[in-house]
Design an enzyme around this catalytic site. Structure first.
Site, PDB file in Angstrom:
ATOM      1  N   HIS A   1      39.098  46.145  29.449  1.00 54.15           N
ATOM      2  CA  HIS A   1      40.343  46.293  28.695  1.00 54.15           C
ATOM      3  C   HIS A   1      41.304  45.123  28.874  1.00 54.15           C
ATOM      4  CE1 HIS A   1      41.882  47.323  32.631  1.00 54.15           C
ATOM      5  NE2 HIS A   1      43.108  47.272  32.132  1.00 54.15           N
TER       6      HIS A   1
ATOM      7  N   HIS B   1      46.058  42.213  27.776  1.00 51.95           N
ATOM      8  CA  HIS B   1      45.830  43.607  28.167  1.00 51.95           C
ATOM      9  C   HIS B   1      45.730  44.448  26.893  1.00 51.95           C
ATOM     10  CE1 HIS B   1      46.528  47.572  29.869  1.00 51.95           C
ATOM     11  NE2 HIS B   1      46.265  47.046  31.061  1.00 51.95           N
TER      12      HIS B   1
END
Length: 166
Positions: free
Chosen positions: A70, A85
């Site tokens: 992620h 992110h």
């Protein structure tokens, strides 16, 4: 100072970053996560993606590929450290919905593919798809944001941040 460097032949170190995603710009202070909105990890921008593709914003080296896929860390050629992110609280997805295309230590150029993700899956299973792009060592750079909240940007082509080494 920049004028004198140019006039007398000095080189001002600067590197513009392109958008790593296609979507709409969100001011970092409006990200619904205090770690990002209060700039605890650094300064930058955020993007609400309209496509599930992340490309490198700069030329550099992949510093970190999180095991949950992620987030990606990049050490830019000019020394800036970027963190991308994807979404908020997406660590809880344990990698589901993400596919990485790079490994730690790999050299990348701006626009190279980093991660693809299932945007619909993230929308259904995470609090937000808003993706912060953070310069974690922003204290070493002057950060000039070239986009404003609400602007639409295109992955790999829209310039979003200009850094100048302090």
């Amino acid at each position: 100072m920049g004028f004198f460097k140019k006039l007398f032949g000095g080189k001002e170190e600067q590197l513009n970053a392109v958008s790593p995603l296609t979507g709409k710009v969100v001011d970092i202070t409006n990200v619904p996560d205090q770690v990002f909105s209060q700039k605890m990890m650094g300064d930058g921008i955020a993007i609400e993606p309209t496509e599930g593709k992340v490309v490198s914003p700069v030329s550099g080296t992949i510093a970190t590929v999180f095991p949950t896929k992620h987030a990606i860390g990049i050490n830019a050629d000019n020394g800036a450290e970027y963190l991308i992110h994807i979404g908020l609280d997406t660590v809880n997805l344990k990698g589901e919905g993400f596919e990485t295309h790079v490994t730690e230590g790999q050299s990348v150029k701006a626009g190279d593919p980093l991660v693809t993700f299932d945007l619909d899956f993230i929308k259904a299973n995470a609090p937000s798809t808003i993706t912060p792009i953070i310069i974690t060592n922003h204290d070493s750079f002057g950060v000039n944001k070239l986009v404003a909240e609400g602007d639409t940007v295109t992955a790999g082509s829209s310039e979003v941040v200009e850094l100048t080494k302090k």
